[in-house]
Design an enzyme around this catalytic site. Structure first.
Site, PDB file in Angstrom:
ATOM      1  N   TYR A 106      -2.407   0.423   9.868  1.00  0.00           N
ATOM      2  CA  TYR A 106      -2.414  -0.343   8.624  1.00  0.00           C
ATOM      3  C   TYR A 106      -1.107  -0.125   7.864  1.00  0.00           C
ATOM      4  CZ  TYR A 106      -3.995  -1.870   3.966  1.00  0.00           C
ATOM      5  OH  TYR A 106      -4.114  -2.492   2.753  1.00  0.00           O
TER       6      TYR A 106
ATOM      7  N   SER B 176       0.859  -1.191   0.000  1.00  0.00           N
ATOM      8  CA  SER B 176       0.000   0.000   0.000  1.00  0.00           C
ATOM      9  C   SER B 176       0.887   1.229   0.000  1.00  0.00           C
ATOM     10  CB  SER B 176      -0.879   0.008   1.258  1.00  0.00           C
ATOM     11  OG  SER B 176      -1.508   1.266   1.428  1.00  0.00           O
TER      12      SER B 176
END
Length: 231
Positions: A152, A139
């Site tokens: 995250y 990500s």
């Protein structure tokens, strides 16, 4: 036929990638927690004429991970391992001051620890493959500091580092960490439910993964957008 294990394959990017690989003749072992949704995905993928094994379960369970690799061996081996399963840590995302530590632990267990556990289960089969490869879905939150994405992002940053070290330790394999960019998925909707800006569907991003498999560049971290621009 080559065999791939894809985690988090019942919907979103995992399912789109499974469908694309099946269209190219890959046999597949698919994982997700929701047995019903995974079964629906597996039936749709297998309609393309390839063998598909669907194993519902949690990637944080060592027994489940072993079952995924065993299923792939029954199909002929492990040519590709895709760790796509992800957990946010909080839904919707919150600032670090409010992030439950249990949520952070869950994100790390799913996004990082489970990925390493699956990799540790699979190396003998991957080494036997002529073109063995590992893909970890990363990500941009792993390299950029976005408010509320701290937990995250930390788990994905750790995953990136594991992938980089694995590439050094297993020079016979290709190990790619891929940042797919923002997509129109349930995961993103759960993370930021108020953000309704248009985003690409996962199937629009999948060609970047197919390019990696076709061109087999050096192990490393890649963004889907850059891979797509190279076409």
């Amino acid at each position: 036929m080559p065999v791939a294990i894809i985690t988090g394959a019942s919907k979103g990017l995992g399912r789109a990638l499974a469908e694309a690989l099946a269209a190219q003749g890959w046999d597949l072992v698919l994982d997700a927690r929701n047995a019903r949704v995974l079964g629906e995905a597996a039936r749709a993928v297998s309609a393309r004429g390839t063998r598909v094994e669907a194993l519902p379960g949690d990637v944080t369970d060592a027994g489940h991970r072993a079952g995924l690799v065993a299923a792939a061996r029954r199909l002929g081996g492990v040519d590709l391992l895709v760790h796509n399963a992800s957990a946010l840590g909080a839904e919707p995302l919150v600032r670090l001051a409010e992030l439950p530590l249990e949520g952070l632990r869950r994100a790390l267990e799913v996004n990082t620890v489970a990925a390493l556990g699956l990799v540790q289960e699979a190396p003998p089969a991957l080494r036997e493959a002529e073109r063995g490869a590992v893909i970890t879905v990363s990500s941009d939150a792993a390299v950029e500091a976005y408010e509320t994405w701290g937990g995250y992002g930390a788990s994905k940053a750790a995953l990136d580092h594991l992938a980089a070290v694995l590439a050094r330790e297993e020079p016979g394999l290709r190990v790619w960490a891929v940042d797919p960019g923002d997509m129109d998925t349930d995961l993103y909707a759960a993370a930021v439910p108020d953000d309704d800006a248009p985003r690409p569907a996962p199937k629009e991003v999948v060609p970047a993964f197919l390019r990696l498999l076709a061109k087999r560049p050096a192990s490393g971290r890649y963004s889907a957008s850059a891979l797509l621009e190279e076409r």
